[in-house]
Design a protein around this motif. Structure first.
Motif, PDB file in Angstrom:
ATOM      1  N   ALA A  13       0.873  -1.186   0.000  1.00 29.22           N
ATOM      2  CA  ALA A  13       0.000   0.000   0.000  1.00 29.22           C
ATOM      3  C   ALA A  13       0.907   1.233   0.000  1.00 29.22           C
ATOM      4  N   THR A  16       3.911   3.122   2.588  1.00 29.15           N
ATOM      5  CA  THR A  16       4.342   2.270   3.693  1.00 29.15           C
ATOM      6  C   THR A  16       5.623   1.499   3.358  1.00 29.15           C
ATOM      7  N   ILE A  57       3.507  10.207  13.444  1.00 28.05           N
ATOM      8  CA  ILE A  57       2.850   8.909  13.588  1.00 28.05           C
ATOM      9  C   ILE A  57       2.586   8.644  15.056  1.00 28.05           C
ATOM     10  N   ASN A  66      -1.488   8.571  11.233  1.00 28.20           N
ATOM     11  CA  ASN A  66      -0.317   9.235  10.656  1.00 28.20           C
ATOM     12  C   ASN A  66      -0.691  10.545  10.007  1.00 28.20           C
ATOM     13  N   LEU A  70       2.622  14.004   2.924  1.00 25.66           N
ATOM     14  CA  LEU A  70       3.144  13.734   1.566  1.00 25.66           C
ATOM     15  C   LEU A  70       4.576  14.225   1.368  1.00 25.66           C
ATOM     16  N   ASN A 194      -8.164   4.745   1.349  1.00 22.97           N
ATOM     17  CA  ASN A 194      -7.097   5.464   2.011  1.00 22.97           C
ATOM     18  C   ASN A 194      -7.461   5.523   3.500  1.00 22.97           C
ATOM     19  N   THR A 195      -6.764   6.304   4.271  1.00 27.86           N
ATOM     20  CA  THR A 195      -6.998   6.326   5.722  1.00 27.86           C
ATOM     21  C   THR A 195      -8.249   7.129   6.087  1.00 27.86           C
ATOM     22  N   SER A 218      -5.170   4.005  10.056  1.00 28.01           N
ATOM     23  CA  SER A 218      -4.992   2.799   9.244  1.00 28.01           C
ATOM     24  C   SER A 218      -4.895   1.596  10.174  1.00 28.01           C
ATOM     25  N   ILE A 222      -9.726  -0.313  10.554  1.00 21.91           N
ATOM     26  CA  ILE A 222     -10.475   0.171   9.387  1.00 21.91           C
ATOM     27  C   ILE A 222     -10.855  -0.948   8.408  1.00 21.91           C
ATOM     28  N   GLY A 252      -6.414  -2.292   6.574  1.00 20.22           N
ATOM     29  CA  GLY A 252      -6.460  -3.151   7.756  1.00 20.22           C
ATOM     30  C   GLY A 252      -6.175  -4.614   7.539  1.00 20.22           C
ATOM     31  N   ILE A 253      -5.646  -4.986   6.380  1.00 20.31           N
ATOM     32  CA  ILE A 253      -5.371  -6.416   6.151  1.00 20.31           C
ATOM     33  C   ILE A 253      -4.160  -6.828   6.988  1.00 20.31           C
ATOM     34  N   GLY A 271      -4.041  -4.436  -1.209  1.00 22.25           N
ATOM     35  CA  GLY A 271      -2.854  -3.696  -0.780  1.00 22.25           C
ATOM     36  C   GLY A 271      -2.709  -3.797   0.734  1.00 22.25           C
ATOM     37  N   VAL A 272      -1.447  -3.883   1.176  1.00 18.93           N
ATOM     38  CA  VAL A 272      -1.190  -4.043   2.612  1.00 18.93           C
ATOM     39  C   VAL A 272      -0.146  -3.019   3.049  1.00 18.93           C
ATOM     40  N   GLY A 273      -0.461  -2.253   4.089  1.00 25.83           N
ATOM     41  CA  GLY A 273       0.458  -1.227   4.564  1.00 25.83           C
ATOM     42  C   GLY A 273       0.860  -1.403   6.013  1.00 25.83           C
ATOM     43  N   PHE A 277       4.481  -2.850   8.802  1.00 28.62           N
ATOM     44  CA  PHE A 277       5.292  -2.225   9.857  1.00 28.62           C
ATOM     45  C   PHE A 277       5.432  -3.174  11.043  1.00 28.62           C
TER      46      PHE A 277
HETATM   47  C1  FMN Z   1       2.636   6.189   7.079  1.00 27.89           C
HETATM   48  C2  FMN Z   1       1.632   6.126   5.966  1.00 27.89           C
HETATM   49  C3  FMN Z   1       1.848   6.851   4.793  1.00 27.89           C
HETATM   50  C4  FMN Z   1       0.925   6.793   3.747  1.00 27.89           C
HETATM   51  N1  FMN Z   1       1.178   7.496   2.591  1.00 27.89           N
HETATM   52  C5  FMN Z   1       0.316   7.380   1.536  1.00 27.89           C
HETATM   53  C6  FMN Z   1       0.614   8.034   0.285  1.00 27.89           C
HETATM   54  O1  FMN Z   1       1.656   8.682   0.112  1.00 27.89           O
HETATM   55  N2  FMN Z   1      -0.309   7.900  -0.715  1.00 27.89           N
HETATM   56  C7  FMN Z   1      -1.459   7.154  -0.575  1.00 27.89           C
HETATM   57  O2  FMN Z   1      -2.251   7.064  -1.509  1.00 27.89           O
HETATM   58  N3  FMN Z   1      -1.736   6.508   0.590  1.00 27.89           N
HETATM   59  C8  FMN Z   1      -0.880   6.607   1.634  1.00 27.89           C
HETATM   60  N4  FMN Z   1      -1.151   5.935   2.809  1.00 27.89           N
HETATM   61  C9  FMN Z   1      -2.387   5.113   2.924  1.00 27.89           C
HETATM   62  C10 FMN Z   1      -2.094   3.624   2.668  1.00 27.89           C
HETATM   63  O3  FMN Z   1      -1.617   3.391   1.369  1.00 27.89           O
HETATM   64  C11 FMN Z   1      -3.369   2.767   2.906  1.00 27.89           C
HETATM   65  O4  FMN Z   1      -4.379   3.198   2.032  1.00 27.89           O
HETATM   66  C12 FMN Z   1      -3.867   2.855   4.334  1.00 27.89           C
HETATM   67  O5  FMN Z   1      -2.793   2.871   5.250  1.00 27.89           O
HETATM   68  C13 FMN Z   1      -4.786   1.676   4.683  1.00 27.89           C
HETATM   69  O6  FMN Z   1      -4.121   0.437   4.564  1.00 27.89           O
HETATM   70  P1  FMN Z   1      -3.472  -0.347   5.824  1.00 27.89           P
HETATM   71  O7  FMN Z   1      -4.517  -0.390   6.900  1.00 27.89           O
HETATM   72  O8  FMN Z   1      -3.074  -1.689   5.290  1.00 27.89           O
HETATM   73  O9  FMN Z   1      -2.280   0.459   6.246  1.00 27.89           O
HETATM   74  C14 FMN Z   1      -0.251   5.989   3.876  1.00 27.89           C
HETATM   75  C15 FMN Z   1      -0.448   5.245   5.053  1.00 27.89           C
HETATM   76  C16 FMN Z   1       0.467   5.289   6.086  1.00 27.89           C
HETATM   77  C17 FMN Z   1       0.220   4.481   7.331  1.00 27.89           C
END
Ligand code: FMN
Length: 316
Positions: A13, A16, A57, A66, A70, A194-195, A218, A222, A252-253, A271-273, A277
């Motif tokens: 994702a 991350t 964060i 977070n 950008l 997104n978040t 995130s 979520i 949230g995966i 996608g996994v973010g 971590f």
């Molecule tokens: C530290 C951090 C930075 C992120 N930066 C971006 C980014 O630059 N562009 C974007 O589209 N999403 C960004 N995201 C969102 C993630 O790509 C994702 O959509 C969101 O974290 C949900 O997925 P997760 O629960 O697996 O983390 C960011 C998330 C985190 C935690």
């Protein structure tokens, strides 16, 4: 119709795993790379951005908040210094882009498309959904008219071989409205979510933890929201239901069954973010969990896409 040309349904994702340096350290033969279908970069803008002051964060009881803002060195630096590091990478590269104006999205996309290293790029993910920037960001993503115009401006400026993905925000009442607008604008793929905008306060100092005050939530908290939004788009949008516009499910995966839930809700890839971590082996664990599940029943991931919409028809 363009498909997602992935060898695995698993993707990073955006934001991350950096722009390239962090990924470059992984060998092509590493279990992580072998488990992935694509690498999605952190967001790129036209000009460099410093991002927000710290803290950026904070870990909350139910997820990560977070507000990076950008931070990046701008598209020129990305193309010259960072993108070439991905040249020998055995994964399709998707570049996540942002902008403060509609024109800026088109300009970033054009710069990438016209660069000498453009052959390294398989797709562009348009981030119309960042909750952490004052100009643009989520304000774009909640307005279907703006979403359509941003997608149009990117499509007009990029090489036709680039897959254009539009990343949607969950900070809306009805996700299908910006999703339909992105399709009208010509997106090839949708990604969500997104978040979610959130806040955390330190009771010892009586102040918000984050320098930017609010941030984006995130992680596991979520997942049900993202899952619902994928389900809604697959159910209500004919192009998604017919799989002409694939959906990348994000949010949230943290284990293989989360990934399968997204696929059963209608996602073609996930996608996994945040989970990365926490667990550096997350991608191989997801891959082997999904593999065990499908091998047990002799089915394919493709056959599972949208299965949750056939309640009762599929016994498992
Ligand atoms: C530290 C951090 C930075 C992120 N930066 C971006 C980014 O630059 N562009 C974007 O589209 N999403 C960004 N995201 C969102 C993630 O790509 C994702 O959509 C969101 O974290 C949900 O997925 P997760 O629960 O697996 O983390 C960011 C998330 C985190 C935690």
């Amino acid at each position: 119709m363009k498909h997602l040309p992935l060898k695995s349904p698993l993707m990073t994702a955006s934001g991350t795993s950096g722009h390239s340096n962090e990924m470059e350290r992984l060998q092509n033969s590493s279990e992580t790379i072998l488990s992935l279908g694509a690498f999605v970069t952190k967001g790129i803008t036209l000009e460099p951005r410093e991002g927000h002051p710290g803290f950026r964060i904070v870990e909350t009881r139910a997820g990560l908040l977070n507000s990076i803002g950008l931070q990046n060195e701008g598209v020129k630096h990305f193309v010259q210094e960072e993108l070439p590091l991905l040249r020998n990478f055995d994964l399709p590269v998707i570049v996540n882009i942002s902008g403060s104006t509609i024109k800026e999205f088109g300009e970033v996309a054009a710069y990438l498309s016209n660069s000498d290293s453009s052959e390294i790029i398989s797709g562009i993910e348009i981030n119309v959904s960042c909750p952490n920037v004052r100009q643009g960001g989520v304000a774009f993503g909640t307005d279907p008219g703006l979403v359509r115009r941003i997608v149009e401006s990117v499509k007009e400026r990029v090489d036709g071989r680039f897959l254009v993905i539009t990343k949607l925000t969950p900070n809306v009442t009805d996700i299908t409205l910006p999703a339909r607008a992105a399709i009208e604008g010509g997106t090839d793929v949708l990604s969500m979510i997104n978040t979610l905008r959130g806040l955390a306060i330190n009771v010892d100092t009586c102040e918000p933890y984050l320098g930017n005050i609010t941030g984006g939530l995130s992680g596991p908290a979520i997942k049900t929201v993202g899952l619902y939004m994928v389900y809604e788009c697959f159910r209500k949008i004919p192009e998604c239901n017919r799989r002409e516009i694939p959906i990348i499910g994000i949010g949230g995966i943290s284990n293989w069954s989360d990934a399968l839930e997204y696929i059963m809700a209608g996602a073609t890839a996930v996608g996994v973010g945040t989970a990365w971590f926490v667990n550096p082996d997350i991608f191989q664990m997801l891959y082997s969990g999904i593999e065990t599940y499908i091998e047990k029943d002799g089915i394919t991931v493709s056959e599972l896409i949208g299965k949750a919409h056939e309640r009762g028809k599929f016994s498992k």
